[in-house]
Design a protein around this motif. Structure first.
Motif, PDB file in Angstrom:
ATOM      1  N   TYR A 210      -1.322   4.988   9.059  1.00 64.27           N
ATOM      2  CA  TYR A 210      -1.968   3.469   9.008  1.00 64.27           C
ATOM      3  C   TYR A 210      -3.355   2.964  10.296  1.00 64.27           C
ATOM      4  O   TYR A 210      -3.135   3.666  11.218  1.00 64.27           O
ATOM      5  N   ARG A 211      -3.640   2.216   9.765  1.00 64.16           N
ATOM      6  CA  ARG A 211      -4.452   1.573  10.208  1.00 64.16           C
ATOM      7  C   ARG A 211      -5.295   0.346  10.150  1.00 64.16           C
ATOM      8  O   ARG A 211      -4.885  -0.303   9.236  1.00 64.16           O
ATOM      9  N   LYS A 212      -5.838  -0.795  11.045  1.00 58.94           N
ATOM     10  CA  LYS A 212      -6.174  -1.879  10.780  1.00 58.94           C
ATOM     11  C   LYS A 212      -7.581  -1.809  10.067  1.00 58.94           C
ATOM     12  O   LYS A 212      -8.282  -0.697  10.231  1.00 58.94           O
TER      13      LYS A 212
ATOM     14  N   TYR B 296     -11.065   1.132  12.159  1.00 54.59           N
ATOM     15  CA  TYR B 296     -10.332   1.912  13.321  1.00 54.59           C
ATOM     16  C   TYR B 296      -9.888   3.249  13.720  1.00 54.59           C
ATOM     17  O   TYR B 296      -9.738   4.038  12.170  1.00 54.59           O
TER      18      TYR B 296
ATOM     19  N   LEU C  33       3.016  -4.603  15.351  1.00 55.45           N
ATOM     20  CA  LEU C  33       1.549  -4.588  14.211  1.00 55.45           C
ATOM     21  C   LEU C  33       0.843  -6.413  14.654  1.00 55.45           C
ATOM     22  O   LEU C  33       1.572  -7.260  15.238  1.00 55.45           O
TER      23      LEU C  33
ATOM     24  N   SER D  11      -3.526 -10.130  10.608  1.00 57.34           N
ATOM     25  CA  SER D  11      -4.893  -9.064  10.735  1.00 57.34           C
ATOM     26  C   SER D  11      -3.697  -8.226   9.151  1.00 57.34           C
ATOM     27  O   SER D  11      -2.774  -8.493   8.226  1.00 57.34           O
ATOM     28  N   LYS D  12      -5.123  -7.276   8.510  1.00 60.69           N
ATOM     29  CA  LYS D  12      -5.192  -6.612   7.523  1.00 60.69           C
ATOM     30  C   LYS D  12      -5.118  -4.723   7.730  1.00 60.69           C
ATOM     31  O   LYS D  12      -5.568  -4.559   8.816  1.00 60.69           O
ATOM     32  N   TYR D  13      -3.892  -4.346   7.630  1.00 62.18           N
ATOM     33  CA  TYR D  13      -4.012  -3.368   7.900  1.00 62.18           C
ATOM     34  C   TYR D  13      -4.086  -2.242   6.216  1.00 62.18           C
ATOM     35  O   TYR D  13      -3.762  -2.329   4.527  1.00 62.18           O
ATOM     36  N   GLU D  14      -4.611  -0.917   6.011  1.00 60.14           N
ATOM     37  CA  GLU D  14      -3.877  -0.023   5.559  1.00 60.14           C
ATOM     38  C   GLU D  14      -3.383   1.250   5.884  1.00 60.14           C
ATOM     39  O   GLU D  14      -3.376   1.506   6.941  1.00 60.14           O
TER      40      GLU D  14
ATOM     41  N   ARG E 154      -3.222  -2.061   1.535  1.00 57.62           N
ATOM     42  CA  ARG E 154      -3.695  -2.687   2.120  1.00 57.62           C
ATOM     43  C   ARG E 154      -2.598  -3.734   2.145  1.00 57.62           C
ATOM     44  O   ARG E 154      -1.930  -4.440   1.297  1.00 57.62           O
TER      45      ARG E 154
END
Length: 534
Positions: A378-380, A392, A419, A423-426, A445
């Motif tokens: 996972y990442r931002k 990221y 977290l 914000s948005k993460y995938e 996402r």
């Protein structure tokens, strides 16, 4: 006048002499004065017939000629109303040929008959069209006549080219299909490609010669099939012909599952769909070895679908298999991988919030063998405030399986901590069993944006949070969860009936006081009754 006066003045009795001369003149002619004038006029016109008497006595035709449209095999009556025919002869003609003269039928045709002066023709055919003349042979230089025009309406007919209705061509060539249509009026021709699924109309751009010729350029296997040409002219029934087109081409192999998961000691079926004309012969290979009639393999053909079943999969059966199709136009093969590693995991799009900084993910993985571990990445995701080239790094988390025996569909979840809010993460997931890693899942996402929901005042004013991306509402872990739910239900009822919390609580208090009062009255009444009896 002066002469007359002179005469009468010279002869006193001249007036009587003139009258006497007039009487003598009329006696000599033997007529009265009025008839004498008429006789003189008649003598002037003797030898010339009267105009009014000519119109009444000469023959004439009252009917007017017109256009008659009839279908074949119908009976047609052509009218000819004649007056004052007298000794004259009535003729019926078609062109220069005499059909009837008087009451005599000149043309030897049993279909022709005279009904009075009208001409009747039975069982009309396409050769009966033309001009029919009803004519009176009179003394005048020009005959008295009318003309009826007869048009024969003919239902459409079609002749296909070739007449056999079968056309065979090679893939990539051009072919023309032709349907020659006849009829009156001239028929219009339309084309339709017939299939078991649906009928497809052919656009006009592919048609020539009033729609009678259909041209197919660069034909392929999808152009093969049955074509219907239809001719119509609104007379009788439409005419229909069919042309079957066969397109010769090398085999086309379609593999619906290029990678198939198998389980040890379980059956598995591999399938290839093969299109070919002429039909192709199909052979199966394991890696590069021909399978043939080896034990443990079952082969089946249903239409274009060719399948091979391995009855009991062993570790040695995990390999690449190919179905090879051949005909005299060429050959083609399809390759299918039989593997033991898991299918690609599927992430649940509903990501649940635990706290503002922690969120729960879940997914399902299909695997015959037990999953040994998972890899969570996972990442931002950069937002609009970051520079365009901002990226990221992935966070890589190795997770052990939760259940030792999860079955074919194995469930797993994980709580991501720390977290950032709003914000948005995938995220992506991989699964591993004894045969290796699966493919990475598709990226999911989600947003960590938190919305505080404002509710009506209640006994429990604890706020709850809503995650708009995952569409899941959750409460923080607080005591008295059931009381809290009751309070929420009560507030919903207040809103529905327009009541306030304070008003409802006052009503409940009033009800309690009333109940207590009734109880006291009952006790006092019972005590008083007991005292009376004593």
């Amino acid at each position: 006048m002066a002469g007359c006066k002179a005469w009468f003045s010279f002869f006193p009795h001249g007036k009587w002499i003139s009258v006497s001369l007039g009487v003598i003149l009329f006696l000599i002619l033997g007529v009265t004065p009025g008839k004498g004038l008429s006789r003189l006029r008649h003598s002037e016109n003797e030898g010339r017939p009267s105009a009014s008497r000519t119109q009444m006595d000469l023959p004439n035709i009252q009917t007017e000629g017109k256009l008659h449209r009839v279908q074949v095999h119908d009976t047609l009556t052509l009218p000819c109303d004649v007056r004052n025919l007298g000794p004259m002869v009535l003729l019926w003609k078609k062109g220069h040929r005499v059909l009837t003269a008087g009451r005599v039928t000149v043309r030897r045709d049993r279909r022709i008959a005279l009904i009075g002066n009208n001409l009747q023709i039975a069982d009309m055919n396409i050769h009966d069209g033309g001009e029919y003349v009803c004519e009176i042979e009179a003394d005048a230089d020009d005959p008295i006549a009318i003309v009826h025009t007869v048009e024969i309406l003919v239902p459409p007919s079609i002749m296909s080219e070739p007449r056999s209705g079968n056309v065979t061509v090679r893939k990539g060539t051009t072919v023309s299909l032709e349907c020659k249509a006849n009829g009156n009026p001239t028929p219009t021709v339309s084309w339709t490609k017939i299939s078991h699924k649906r009928h497809r109309s052919i656009p006009d751009k592919d048609l020539t010669n009033h729609g009678m010729i259909l041209t197919l350029d660069n034909v392929g296997r999808r152009d093969a099939g049955k074509y219907q040409c239809t001719a119509t002219n609104e007379v009788g029934k439409d005419a229909v012909k069919y042309i079957h087109v066969a397109v010769l081409y090398k085999p086309v192999v379609v593999v619906h599952e290029a990678s198939v998961q198998g389980g040890e000691n379980r059956p598995v079926t591999l399938t290839c769909t093969i299109h070919a004309d002429p039909p192709a012969s199909v052979t199966w290979y394991k890696n590069t070895l021909l399978i043939g009639n080896s034990p443990g393999y079952l082969f089946n053909v249903q239409g274009d679908h060719h399948s091979m079943m391995i009855a009991n999969v062993g570790i040695e059966d995990f390999a690449n298999y190919s179905c090879l199709a051949m005909n005299n136009m060429g050959k083609e093969e399809g390759i299918i991988q039989l593997r033991g590693n898991p299918d690609t995991p599927v992430l649940d799009p509903n990501v649940r919030m635990l706290t503002e900084s922690s969120w729960k993910l879940s997914w399902i993985t299909k695997s015959f063998a037990n999953i040994t571990e998972y890899r969570l990445l996972y990442r931002k995701v950069p937002d609009d405030g970051n520079p365009p080239d901002t990226t990221y790094a992935w966070n890589n988390v190795i997770l052990p399986r939760q259940n030792a025996h999860g079955g074919y569909e194995q469930y797993q979840s994980y709580d991501i901590q720390h977290l950032s809010t709003n914000s948005k993460y995938e995220v992506q997931v991989q699964a591993k069993n004894n045969f290796g890693w699966s493919q990475r899942s598709e990226s999911l996402r989600f947003s960590t944006e938190v919305h505080k929901v404002v509710e009506p005042p209640s006994l429990y004013t604890t706020p709850h949070y809503h995650h708009p991306i995952a569409s899941v509402t959750s409460w923080p872990d607080l005591p008295n969860e059931s009381n809290k739910q009751q309070a929420v239900s009560r507030n919903a009822m207040f809103q529905e009936y327009g009541l306030s919390e304070a008003g409802t609580r006052l009503g409940e208090l009033w009800s309690s006081l009333l109940s207590l009062s009734m109880t006291l009255i009952f006790v006092v009444a019972t005590h008083y009754s007991s005292a009376v009896w004593l």
